[in-house]
Design an enzyme around this catalytic site. Sequence first.
Site, PDB file in Angstrom:
ATOM      1  N   GLU A 119      12.030  36.855  38.871  1.00  0.00           N
ATOM      2  CA  GLU A 119      12.733  35.470  38.905  1.00  0.00           C
ATOM      3  C   GLU A 119      11.745  34.230  38.929  1.00  0.00           C
ATOM      4  O   GLU A 119      10.838  34.094  39.771  1.00  0.00           O
ATOM      5  CB  GLU A 119      13.743  35.373  40.099  1.00  0.00           C
ATOM      6  CG  GLU A 119      15.064  36.193  40.126  1.00  0.00           C
ATOM      7  CD  GLU A 119      15.957  35.669  41.081  1.00  0.00           C
ATOM      8  OE1 GLU A 119      16.035  34.198  41.400  1.00  0.00           O
ATOM      9  OE2 GLU A 119      16.736  36.260  41.473  1.00  0.00           O
TER      10      GLU A 119
ATOM     11  N   GLU B 119      15.877  39.086  47.575  1.00  0.00           N
ATOM     12  CA  GLU B 119      15.513  37.708  48.591  1.00  0.00           C
ATOM     13  C   GLU B 119      16.247  38.268  49.890  1.00  0.00           C
ATOM     14  O   GLU B 119      16.912  37.221  50.359  1.00  0.00           O
ATOM     15  CB  GLU B 119      16.109  36.807  47.926  1.00  0.00           C
ATOM     16  CG  GLU B 119      15.352  36.346  46.367  1.00  0.00           C
ATOM     17  CD  GLU B 119      15.866  35.119  46.010  1.00  0.00           C
ATOM     18  OE1 GLU B 119      16.487  34.110  46.428  1.00  0.00           O
ATOM     19  OE2 GLU B 119      14.923  34.571  45.020  1.00  0.00           O
TER      20      GLU B 119
END
Length: 431
Positions: free
Chosen positions: A321, A220
């Site tokens: 995720e 991320e």
Amino acid sequence: MRSSWILSQLAALSCLAQASPLLPFGEQPYDSSVNHSEPVRGVNIGGWLVLEPYITPSLFERFRLSEDSDEGIPVDEYHFCAKLGLEAAEAVLKTHWDTFYMETDFKQIRAMGFNLVRIPVGYWAFSRLANDPYVSGVQEKYLDLAIGWAKKHNLKVWIDLHGAAGSQNGFDNSGLRDQINFLNYDENVEVTLRSIKYLLAKYSGEQFADTVTGIELLNEPLGPAIDMGKLKSAYLQPSYDYLRSTLQNNDQTIVIQDAFQPPHYWDSFINTSSANIIIDHHYYQVFSQGDLARGTPERVSVACGWGQSTLNEFHPSVAGEFSAALTDCAQWLNGVGIGSRYDGSFWKNGQGSYFIGTCEGDADIAEWSETRKQDTRRYLEAQIDSFERTGGWIIWCYKTESSIEWSTQLLAKYGMFPQPITSRQYLPQCS
Ligand SMILES: *[C@@H]1O[C@H](CO)[C@@H](O)[C@H](O)[C@H]1NC(C)=O
Ligand SMILES: *[C@@H]1O[C@H](CO)[C@@H](O)[C@H](O)[C@H]1NC(C)=O
């Protein structure tokens, strides 16, 4: 001192490594225990080798000074270690690493039908900046233990570098909250490269080849807030080139997290037929007021669109995720001291939120309505169906100390996570 040790280890590893043929994703050596036509069905080992206050609040509650505020509570692992000091931090963390995950968890994960675990780890586990307060050099033993448990119980492993020096996103789960300085100082990039190179060299080696089937270069990066060109040229490309051109065992699958970029963004990055890259997309619907306000049919339809939107990307993709969460009620999910948008208690950088519903009873299953349970299961099934049209999925995360929405273990216990993993209570929702 530590860094020269790492460098000598790296040199030793790349000399010892032996050549092996390049095997693209999906064509690993045959292993009778694994069904290779199955999509990735994985679970994240969150809050273990990288602390997250919302996953293990008990580790952070020890610092509480007041009943009325989170004053005194460190906001991330960096400040947790700084507050305790190296020696005490190491003692507390070792106990956490020894107890939060054990072989029985991996055995149970396999028994639940998963075929992969994604294990987050921070750069600081392998090399540190001069002034870093982090504990270092100990996590590797636990990572190796976990890979051993995975191997024994027929699970594959993705190793995921979850935190870069200076932070790549300002989230507490990068180790250091509220700053995004990864690319702003050369030493941050250098120390992070040193760690990822160490991971690439060691875990692409023959000893791990049948179990570690992916290494994720960085979790991320906050694309809209950083220089994407620099991320690629100063970090991603050099890491990739180091693996493919410098190491002898050079066929590891590289996982690139999408950096919050739209579908197809990564089509132009290393797009050769032998790239052996998987794009990792993350999906949540609880981090904005608009997402939280959705009803279940709308949320399901958004989830169905996710898989659809990546079907024709150049690189294969996995939803690395996503979660069952319909609210952001879990204590500290948005960070220590920040509150929840769902019940209007959110406050960060002068931004508040408005009430959608109460967070009371969120951590007590007896307080959950039948509707909430059904909506949660329905949303989970839709996401899984959507992602199984792509390379698969990895739910966040396996366990928490108290949150139900974020614990696959509890969701399964209360009938909200499908068991067997392919069973469905709702008709296919993404047709
Ligand atoms: C392997 O997985 C595929 C797809 O899920 C399934 O259709 C097939 O029955 C599985 N084979 C075995 C031997 O379990
Ligand atoms: C591959 O990347 C180049 C730019 O690096 C781009 O022009 C080209 O369209 C890409 N190919 C595909 C199939 O996406």
